[in-house]
Design an enzyme around this catalytic site. Sequence first.
Site, PDB file in Angstrom:
ATOM      1  N   SER A  26      50.494  54.778  60.004  1.00  0.00           N
ATOM      2  CA  SER A  26      51.376  54.217  58.982  1.00  0.00           C
ATOM      3  C   SER A  26      50.750  52.929  58.454  1.00  0.00           C
ATOM      4  CB  SER A  26      52.740  53.896  59.596  1.00  0.00           C
ATOM      5  OG  SER A  26      53.537  53.164  58.673  1.00  0.00           O
TER       6      SER A  26
ATOM      7  N   TYR B  12      58.367  50.363  65.806  1.00  0.00           N
ATOM      8  CA  TYR B  12      57.600  51.316  64.998  1.00  0.00           C
ATOM      9  C   TYR B  12      56.223  50.746  64.663  1.00  0.00           C
ATOM     10  CZ  TYR B  12      56.933  54.897  61.369  1.00  0.00           C
ATOM     11  OH  TYR B  12      56.463  55.946  60.616  1.00  0.00           O
TER      12      TYR B  12
END
Length: 254
Positions: free
Chosen positions: A145, A159
């Site tokens: 990501s 995350y």
Amino acid sequence: MNETTDRFRLDGDVVVVTGGGSGIGKTLAAAYAGVGATVIITDANEEAAESAAAEVGHGATAVAIDVTNEASVTDGFARIADEHGKLDVLFNNAGVNRRVKTTELTMADWQLVIAVNMTGSMLAARAAAAIMFTGGGGRIVNTASALGLSGGWYPNLAYQAAKGAVVNMTRSLAVEWGPQNVRVNAIAPSLVRTPFIKALTDQPDQVKFFEGLSPLGRIGDVEDMIGPVIFLSSRASDFVTGHILLVDGGLMAS
Ligand code: ADP
């Protein structure tokens, strides 16, 4: 047939997608089938995996695998090896997010996000590589990501920590497994419209904010992931390993 476009095809290849029941995983499962691969859709949500396989067609099948559970990963990949005799590509994509301020982050949420995104990526890659070694090599594409490469735009610590780990695991495994001809790369998307971020994309002011951050002026669509993932999964990227491919509309360039 064209020699250049042939490099992007996966005819005869066996491809496993984790977290394939929804979003990016499901879209890529269909894309892999479209370039000739035999696709196995795995997901912790068995029903979602089954219905994605039915939707994808082209002989796609479903196997329930919870990537946080070592036995589930080991058993699932053993079944796949038994049935198909080899594994050419792993799209290592299962993920979850819990977007909260760090002072409100519970241990349960921290552990879940780390378990699925970080530990799950390791368990699936390890199981896949063991099969790939017996067949002379393979390709692994991790879903990292842009949030694994930056501090991000809102509080999302677990995350970001987990995706940061995916970024460096990609490099580490590329180095370790290169000699066995297993290439390991990652895509690093920014926001992509999926059920995953529906709570966010349902808020027009949030959408405007993220569109404003992007040089291309929009949030990504799942279809934007197809070209980059197929590229990294195919012969077209034969000399590319340990690479983190931003698929972020230029967000990280700004
Ligand atoms: P995105 O498309 O951005 O990856 P989605 O939420 O649409 O986000 O898809 C993530 C997928 O990962 C879902 O199908 C979900 O069921 C799956 N998933 C979540 N946790 C696990 C897990 N522990 N093991 C396997 N798959 C999981």
